[in-house]
Design a protein around this motif. Structure first.
Motif, PDB file in Angstrom:
ATOM      1  N   MET A   1       0.814  -1.212   0.000  1.00 29.18           N
ATOM      2  CA  MET A   1       0.000   0.000   0.000  1.00 29.18           C
ATOM      3  C   MET A   1       0.851   1.266   0.000  1.00 29.18           C
ATOM      4  N   SER A   2       2.084   1.179   0.601  1.00 29.25           N
ATOM      5  CA  SER A   2       2.960   2.344   0.620  1.00 29.25           C
ATOM      6  C   SER A   2       3.304   2.795  -0.791  1.00 29.25           C
ATOM      7  N   ASN A   3       3.486   1.821  -1.719  1.00 27.02           N
ATOM      8  CA  ASN A   3       3.778   2.177  -3.097  1.00 27.02           C
ATOM      9  C   ASN A   3       2.631   2.972  -3.709  1.00 27.02           C
ATOM     10  N   LEU A   4       1.393   2.585  -3.377  1.00 28.40           N
ATOM     11  CA  LEU A   4       0.228   3.300  -3.880  1.00 28.40           C
ATOM     12  C   LEU A   4       0.181   4.712  -3.296  1.00 28.40           C
ATOM     13  N   PHE A   5       0.561   4.849  -2.031  1.00 29.73           N
ATOM     14  CA  PHE A   5       0.628   6.166  -1.388  1.00 29.73           C
ATOM     15  C   PHE A   5       1.627   7.057  -2.124  1.00 29.73           C
ATOM     16  N   ALA A   6       2.803   6.518  -2.430  1.00 28.12           N
ATOM     17  CA  ALA A   6       3.818   7.295  -3.160  1.00 28.12           C
ATOM     18  C   ALA A   6       3.317   7.648  -4.557  1.00 28.12           C
ATOM     19  N   GLU A   7       2.694   6.694  -5.221  1.00 26.25           N
ATOM     20  CA  GLU A   7       2.184   6.919  -6.578  1.00 26.25           C
ATOM     21  C   GLU A   7       1.148   8.031  -6.607  1.00 26.25           C
ATOM     22  N   ARG A   8       0.172   7.962  -5.682  1.00 29.15           N
ATOM     23  CA  ARG A   8      -0.878   8.991  -5.638  1.00 29.15           C
ATOM     24  C   ARG A   8      -0.301  10.356  -5.274  1.00 29.15           C
ATOM     25  N   SER A   9       0.587  10.379  -4.289  1.00 34.65           N
ATOM     26  CA  SER A   9       1.174  11.648  -3.830  1.00 34.65           C
ATOM     27  C   SER A   9       1.964  12.319  -4.942  1.00 34.65           C
ATOM     28  N   LEU A  10       2.830  11.561  -5.596  1.00 31.75           N
ATOM     29  CA  LEU A  10       3.678  12.126  -6.641  1.00 31.75           C
ATOM     30  C   LEU A  10       2.856  12.557  -7.856  1.00 31.75           C
ATOM     31  N   HIS A  11       1.788  11.818  -8.144  1.00 26.83           N
ATOM     32  CA  HIS A  11       0.898  12.206  -9.248  1.00 26.83           C
ATOM     33  C   HIS A  11       0.273  13.571  -8.974  1.00 26.83           C
ATOM     34  N   GLU A  12      -0.238  13.756  -7.757  1.00 26.21           N
ATOM     35  CA  GLU A  12      -0.855  15.035  -7.400  1.00 26.21           C
ATOM     36  C   GLU A  12       0.174  16.165  -7.414  1.00 26.21           C
ATOM     37  N   ILE A  13       1.348  15.917  -6.851  1.00 29.06           N
ATOM     38  CA  ILE A  13       2.359  16.971  -6.760  1.00 29.06           C
ATOM     39  C   ILE A  13       2.882  17.358  -8.141  1.00 29.06           C
ATOM     40  N   ARG A  14       3.106  16.366  -8.995  1.00 29.90           N
ATOM     41  CA  ARG A  14       3.599  16.674 -10.343  1.00 29.90           C
ATOM     42  C   ARG A  14       2.594  17.532 -11.113  1.00 29.90           C
ATOM     43  N   PHE A  15       1.312  17.209 -10.946  1.00 24.90           N
ATOM     44  CA  PHE A  15       0.295  18.011 -11.642  1.00 24.90           C
ATOM     45  C   PHE A  15       0.168  19.401 -11.033  1.00 24.90           C
ATOM     46  N   TRP A  16      -0.079  19.467  -9.720  1.00 22.42           N
ATOM     47  CA  TRP A  16      -0.405  20.741  -9.095  1.00 22.42           C
ATOM     48  C   TRP A  16       0.800  21.660  -8.919  1.00 22.42           C
ATOM     49  N   SER A  17       1.998  21.113  -8.796  1.00 23.46           N
ATOM     50  CA  SER A  17       3.165  22.001  -8.681  1.00 23.46           C
ATOM     51  C   SER A  17       3.377  22.766  -9.992  1.00 23.46           C
TER      52      SER A  17
END
Length: 268
Positions: A1-17
């Motif tokens: 599940m940690s991998n999914l947490f990293a995947e979701r977090s980085l997806h949001e940050i890459r878009f919104w940053s």
């Protein structure tokens, strides 16, 4: 599940940053030459989020959970500072302390996006990887308002001689406001579990409307690229709003799935 947490977090940050970086760019364009301090601050925020965007791109999806959580909070703090800057600029304009080539509603719009991003980062660190069924209404209210705003901004940035495109943008704004009002009306009819069928139908309407505005924004981008459009729309602004439409279309898929599947397990 940690991998999914990293995947979701980085997806949001890459878009919104990238979105936050471009907000700083648009603000900088709107200031007059004598507003050097505000321009300097906008430049600092541009480079800050450019750095965040680059760092997010360098992370691997299997990065340690704690490292991603710390990065989320670092980005949260940077976005908080940008949100404060945007609200300060809005206050200066509304109190007539400065005059800038910026719509007050545009600054409010980009402030709401910063607040949304901050809230999403908090949710991720609490283990909420995808929207819960009870948040479907809130998510749609937020994005439907953004799409209505985009249509208004585009209409006001087109040359008055672009009558057909202005009319189309105005019609799209009206369409999204009607969808927005439907969701606001439904908000008082909770819980979501009792309105799931209605929500499913409304999300189908939203997807159809999104496809319309997505096509319109694509047309605006293409006309700008071909130098076939009269107006003051910056090509980056056209691309910016187009990418946000893509993001909402992607989110609609997650929201539709959440109505039937329910919440995902915690990231921890």
């Amino acid at each position: 599940m940690s991998n999914l947490f990293a995947e979701r977090s980085l997806h949001e940050i890459r878009f919104w940053s990238q979105i936050m970086k471009e907000h700083a760019f648009f603000l900088r364009l709107g200031f007059t030459s004598d507003q050097s301090r505000l321009i300097q601050e906008a430049n600092q925020f541009y480079h800050m989020f450019e750095n965040i965007e680059e760092r997010a791109g360098a992370f691997a999806a299997d990065t340690d959970h704690e490292a991603i959580a710390r990065f989320n909070m670092e980005v949260y703090q940077a976005t908080t500072r940008l949100w404060t800057y945007k609200r300060n600029v809005l206050g200066l304009i509304l109190s007539c302390k400065i005059h800038a080539h910026l719509f007050p509603s545009f600054i409010d719009h980009i402030s709401r996006e910063a607040a949304y991003f901050m809230n999403r980062l908090e949710q991720l660190n609490r283990g909420m990887l995808d929207p819960l069924p009870d948040t479907v209404i809130n998510e749609n209210v937020f994005f439907l308002r953004l799409m209505a705003d985009h249509a208004k901004f585009i209409a006001h940035m087109l040359d008055p001689s672009e009558r057909n495109l202005i009319s189309e943008a105005t019609d799209l704004s009206y369409q999204f406001e009607q969808l927005l009002f439907q969701m606001v009306d439904l908000e008082s009819m909770r819980p979501a579990s009792q309105t799931a069928g209605i929500l499913t139908r409304l999300l189908e309407e939203h997807r159809e409307a999104m496809q319309n505005i997505h096509a319109f924004k694509q047309t605006i981008r293409e006309l700008l690229d071909l130098c076939c459009l009269r107006g003051i729309i910056h090509p980056l602004f056209a691309d910016h709003t187009y990418r946000e439409a893509n993001h909402f279309l992607e989110l609609l898929g997650h929201l539709e799935a959440s109505l039937t599947a329910g919440p995902e397990p915690s990231a921890k």
